[in-house]
Design a protein around this motif. Structure first.
Motif, PDB file in Angstrom:
ATOM      1  N   ASP A 268     -11.292  -5.877 -10.850  1.00 35.62           N
ATOM      2  CA  ASP A 268      -9.948  -5.594 -10.323  1.00 35.62           C
ATOM      3  C   ASP A 268      -9.250  -4.552 -11.189  1.00 35.62           C
ATOM      4  O   ASP A 268      -9.659  -4.284 -12.316  1.00 35.62           O
ATOM      5  CB  ASP A 268      -9.131  -6.898 -10.354  1.00 35.62           C
ATOM      6  CG  ASP A 268      -7.927  -6.888  -9.421  1.00 35.62           C
ATOM      7  OD1 ASP A 268      -7.734  -5.896  -8.683  1.00 35.62           O
ATOM      8  OD2 ASP A 268      -7.183  -7.875  -9.444  1.00 35.62           O
ATOM      9  N   SER A 269      -8.190  -4.013 -10.633  1.00 35.10           N
ATOM     10  CA  SER A 269      -7.277  -3.226 -11.448  1.00 35.10           C
ATOM     11  C   SER A 269      -6.352  -4.220 -12.148  1.00 35.10           C
ATOM     12  O   SER A 269      -6.303  -5.398 -11.802  1.00 35.10           O
ATOM     13  CB  SER A 269      -6.485  -2.267 -10.562  1.00 35.10           C
ATOM     14  OG  SER A 269      -5.982  -2.935  -9.425  1.00 35.10           O
ATOM     15  N   CYS A 270      -5.633  -3.749 -13.149  1.00 30.59           N
ATOM     16  CA  CYS A 270      -4.786  -4.682 -13.914  1.00 30.59           C
ATOM     17  C   CYS A 270      -3.580  -3.936 -14.467  1.00 30.59           C
ATOM     18  O   CYS A 270      -3.384  -2.750 -14.183  1.00 30.59           O
ATOM     19  CB  CYS A 270      -5.618  -5.313 -15.032  1.00 30.59           C
ATOM     20  SG  CYS A 270      -4.932  -6.850 -15.690  1.00 30.59           S
ATOM     21  N   GLN A 271      -2.800  -4.627 -15.259  1.00 32.13           N
ATOM     22  CA  GLN A 271      -1.598  -4.051 -15.824  1.00 32.13           C
ATOM     23  C   GLN A 271      -1.891  -2.744 -16.566  1.00 32.13           C
ATOM     24  O   GLN A 271      -2.802  -2.696 -17.387  1.00 32.13           O
ATOM     25  CB  GLN A 271      -0.981  -5.053 -16.794  1.00 32.13           C
ATOM     26  CG  GLN A 271       0.456  -4.740 -17.095  1.00 32.13           C
ATOM     27  CD  GLN A 271       1.118  -5.845 -17.887  1.00 32.13           C
ATOM     28  OE1 GLN A 271       0.456  -6.745 -18.385  1.00 32.13           O
ATOM     29  NE2 GLN A 271       2.411  -5.774 -18.001  1.00 32.13           N
ATOM     30  N   GLY A 272      -1.130  -1.708 -16.235  1.00 33.89           N
ATOM     31  CA  GLY A 272      -1.366  -0.405 -16.841  1.00 33.89           C
ATOM     32  C   GLY A 272      -2.154   0.529 -15.923  1.00 33.89           C
ATOM     33  O   GLY A 272      -2.212   1.730 -16.148  1.00 33.89           O
ATOM     34  N   ASP A 273      -2.780  -0.058 -14.901  1.00 33.88           N
ATOM     35  CA  ASP A 273      -3.480   0.757 -13.903  1.00 33.88           C
ATOM     36  C   ASP A 273      -2.537   1.158 -12.771  1.00 33.88           C
ATOM     37  O   ASP A 273      -2.865   2.047 -11.971  1.00 33.88           O
ATOM     38  CB  ASP A 273      -4.654  -0.023 -13.281  1.00 33.88           C
ATOM     39  CG  ASP A 273      -5.773  -0.252 -14.268  1.00 33.88           C
ATOM     40  OD1 ASP A 273      -6.031   0.655 -15.088  1.00 33.88           O
ATOM     41  OD2 ASP A 273      -6.381  -1.335 -14.227  1.00 33.88           O
ATOM     42  N   PHE A 294       0.125  -3.910  -6.969  1.00 32.82           N
ATOM     43  CA  PHE A 294       0.315  -5.207  -7.639  1.00 32.82           C
ATOM     44  C   PHE A 294      -0.852  -6.132  -7.358  1.00 32.82           C
ATOM     45  O   PHE A 294      -1.829  -5.776  -6.702  1.00 32.82           O
ATOM     46  CB  PHE A 294       1.640  -5.857  -7.218  1.00 32.82           C
ATOM     47  CG  PHE A 294       1.635  -6.408  -5.803  1.00 32.82           C
ATOM     48  CD1 PHE A 294       1.382  -7.755  -5.565  1.00 32.82           C
ATOM     49  CD2 PHE A 294       1.893  -5.582  -4.704  1.00 32.82           C
ATOM     50  CE1 PHE A 294       1.389  -8.267  -4.273  1.00 32.82           C
ATOM     51  CE2 PHE A 294       1.905  -6.082  -3.414  1.00 32.82           C
ATOM     52  CZ  PHE A 294       1.640  -7.433  -3.195  1.00 32.82           C
ATOM     53  N   GLY A 295      -0.727  -7.336  -7.847  1.00 38.70           N
ATOM     54  CA  GLY A 295      -1.705  -8.388  -7.635  1.00 38.70           C
ATOM     55  C   GLY A 295      -1.142  -9.603  -8.313  1.00 38.70           C
ATOM     56  O   GLY A 295      -0.194  -9.489  -9.092  1.00 38.70           O
ATOM     57  N   ILE A 296      -1.696 -10.759  -7.985  1.00 44.58           N
ATOM     58  CA  ILE A 296      -1.309 -11.931  -8.770  1.00 44.58           C
ATOM     59  C   ILE A 296      -2.407 -12.081  -9.801  1.00 44.58           C
ATOM     60  O   ILE A 296      -3.576 -12.285  -9.460  1.00 44.58           O
ATOM     61  CB  ILE A 296      -1.141 -13.183  -7.877  1.00 44.58           C
ATOM     62  CG1 ILE A 296       0.057 -12.961  -6.936  1.00 44.58           C
ATOM     63  CG2 ILE A 296      -0.947 -14.440  -8.738  1.00 44.58           C
ATOM     64  CD1 ILE A 296       0.346 -14.095  -5.981  1.00 44.58           C
ATOM     65  N   GLY A 297      -2.035 -11.896 -11.044  1.00 51.33           N
ATOM     66  CA  GLY A 297      -3.033 -11.866 -12.104  1.00 51.33           C
ATOM     67  C   GLY A 297      -3.949 -10.665 -11.930  1.00 51.33           C
ATOM     68  O   GLY A 297      -3.609  -9.700 -11.235  1.00 51.33           O
ATOM     69  N   CYS A 298      -5.100 -10.703 -12.568  1.00 50.23           N
ATOM     70  CA  CYS A 298      -6.081  -9.637 -12.419  1.00 50.23           C
ATOM     71  C   CYS A 298      -7.444 -10.276 -12.261  1.00 50.23           C
ATOM     72  O   CYS A 298      -7.825 -11.127 -13.063  1.00 50.23           O
ATOM     73  CB  CYS A 298      -6.115  -8.734 -13.656  1.00 50.23           C
ATOM     74  SG  CYS A 298      -4.541  -7.966 -14.037  1.00 50.23           S
ATOM     75  N   PRO A 304      -7.186 -10.407  -4.728  1.00 53.42           N
ATOM     76  CA  PRO A 304      -7.641  -9.020  -4.932  1.00 53.42           C
ATOM     77  C   PRO A 304      -6.475  -8.092  -5.261  1.00 53.42           C
ATOM     78  O   PRO A 304      -5.310  -8.490  -5.135  1.00 53.42           O
ATOM     79  CB  PRO A 304      -8.271  -8.666  -3.583  1.00 53.42           C
ATOM     80  CG  PRO A 304      -7.598  -9.557  -2.600  1.00 53.42           C
ATOM     81  CD  PRO A 304      -7.292 -10.848  -3.336  1.00 53.42           C
ATOM     82  N   GLY A 305      -6.775  -6.901  -5.665  1.00 50.14           N
ATOM     83  CA  GLY A 305      -5.736  -5.931  -5.973  1.00 50.14           C
ATOM     84  C   GLY A 305      -5.049  -5.447  -4.703  1.00 50.14           C
ATOM     85  O   GLY A 305      -5.677  -5.339  -3.652  1.00 50.14           O
ATOM     86  N   VAL A 306      -3.753  -5.195  -4.815  1.00 45.26           N
ATOM     87  CA  VAL A 306      -2.998  -4.682  -3.673  1.00 45.26           C
ATOM     88  C   VAL A 306      -2.562  -3.251  -3.984  1.00 45.26           C
ATOM     89  O   VAL A 306      -2.068  -2.971  -5.080  1.00 45.26           O
ATOM     90  CB  VAL A 306      -1.776  -5.572  -3.347  1.00 45.26           C
ATOM     91  CG1 VAL A 306      -1.087  -5.086  -2.075  1.00 45.26           C
ATOM     92  CG2 VAL A 306      -2.194  -7.040  -3.204  1.00 45.26           C
TER      93      VAL A 306
HETATM   94  C1  4AZ Z   1       0.275  -4.418 -12.975  1.00 42.17           C
HETATM   95  O1  4AZ Z   1       0.965  -5.263 -13.500  1.00 42.17           O
HETATM   96  C2  4AZ Z   1      -0.832  -4.823 -12.077  1.00 42.17           C
HETATM   97  N1  4AZ Z   1      -4.784  -6.939  -9.937  1.00 42.17           N
HETATM   98  C3  4AZ Z   1      -1.559  -3.858 -11.425  1.00 42.17           C
HETATM   99  C4  4AZ Z   1      -2.591  -4.245 -10.589  1.00 42.17           C
HETATM  100  C5  4AZ Z   1      -2.887  -5.544 -10.414  1.00 42.17           C
HETATM  101  C6  4AZ Z   1      -2.166  -6.524 -11.085  1.00 42.17           C
HETATM  102  C7  4AZ Z   1      -1.128  -6.148 -11.915  1.00 42.17           C
HETATM  103  C8  4AZ Z   1      -3.990  -5.896  -9.497  1.00 42.17           C
HETATM  104  O2  4AZ Z   1       0.508  -3.233 -13.158  1.00 42.17           O
END
Ligand code: 4AZ
Length: 327
Positions: A268-273, A294-298, A304-306
């Protein structure tokens, strides 16, 4: 160009000479249809030049009368969505190599990486509204492009002239999570810096299609910090119907959003992506399909990623860029 002696392999040469970076296709049409407009401005491939040495199309200028077939070539060329310097090789894990994602931008607030973005022209970057909404101060932002390692690459930083976020973006409602950043000075494209194509308005990217997301975001949920190196992951597109299933996002996914990833989690993508690209390859051309939202968690199960669905905002993007031309 007269289509006499035309060969498909001249396509790239012709496109490059016209200033484009890539060739898509060619077809021919009757010259009399465009004759009025073009008059004597015809060029033809000179078949006397050896095939491997057709470096300069203007070596042979024929007037219309010499074009015996009476047909001309229609060329389709592009300047986006190509990785010119990239040749695949094995890299450790999901670490990206230079020139692999040449449209990937790092958006930095007071020198710190906060979000990703995607280069679409020499001055415009697509990102997420939530990246810039609370930090609406162009002079505090800089961007870096054409690099993999954020820490020890002496890549130049570029100033941001303007930030435009979607007027219907509401921080708590997640919709319309899209923004544009305008650079103060246009970037020069090279092997490391290339724009991504916007998709066509009616373009449909089917569920299950494997696409790619990239960024300097956290490599573990809750790990907080950005990654010093650019990472990428291959993720399948998920239909809004599946993504809105009660076990997944239970109805919060609007048509202008798009899900990608695995219901089983793990990638998944995550915070900072955030704000960064979700790109898909179509006939060797890469297109910007989503902006990480966004997403709930990673990488959690059923989360899944939104992404912001770019085809829903093409008019908005074009309107903003056009308005800037007028001011
Ligand atoms: C974020 O906080 C974030 N899993 C970006 C993508 C996702 C979750 C959080 C997707 O920037």
């Amino acid at each position: 160009m007269c289509s006499d002696d035309w060969k498909g392999q001249y396509g790239l040469i012709a496109c490059e000479q016209l200033g484009f970076s890539s060739y898509i296709s060619s077809r021919s049409m009757r010259v009399d249809i465009v004759e009025e407009e073009l008059q004597e401005e015809f060029v033809s491939i000179n078949h006397l030049i050896p095939e491997n040495k057709v470096t300069s199309l203007h070596h042979a200028v024929y007037v219309r009368e010499k074009c015996s077939s009476g047909r001309v070539i229609i060329l389709k060329c592009v300047t986006c969505g190509v990785r010119i310097g990239y040749s695949p090789r094995i890299v450790g894990g999901n670490m990206s190599s230079l020139m692999q994602w040449p449209w990937q931008v790092s958006l930095q607030f007071q020198g710190y990486h906060l979000c990703g973005g995607s280069l679409i022209t020499p001055i415009w970057i697509v990102t997420a509204a939530h990246c810039v909404y609370d930090l609406y101060m162009p002079s505090s932002w800089t961007i870096q492009v054409g690099l993999v390692n954020l820490i020890d690459t002496p890549a130049p930083s570029y100033s941001v002239d303007k930030i435009i976020y979607h007027s219907k973006y509401k921080p708590k409602r997640l919709g319309n999570d899209i923004a544009l950043m305008k650079l103060a000075i246009p970037l020069t494209f090279d092997d490391m810096i290339q724009p991504i194509c916007l998709p066509n308005s009616e373009e449909d990217f089917p569920d299950g299609k494997m696409c790619w997301t990239s960024g300097w975001g956290a490599t573990e949920e809750g790990a907080g910090d950005a990654s010093p190196v650019l990472n990428h992951a291959s993720v399948p597109l998920i239909s809004n119907k599946v993504c809105n299933h009660k076990d997944v996002y239970g109805g919060i996914i609007a048509p202008s959003m798009l899900c990608a990833g695995y219901l089983k989690g793990g990638v998944d993508s995550c915070q900072g992506d955030s704000g960064g690209p979700l790109v898909c390859e179509e006939m060797r051309i890469w297109k910007l399909v989503g902006a990480t939202s966004f997403g709930i968690g990673c990488a959690d199960v059923n989360k899944p990623g939104v992404y912001t669905r770019i085809t829903s905002f093409l008019d908005w993007i074009h309107e903003q860029m056009e308005r800037e031309l007028k001011t």
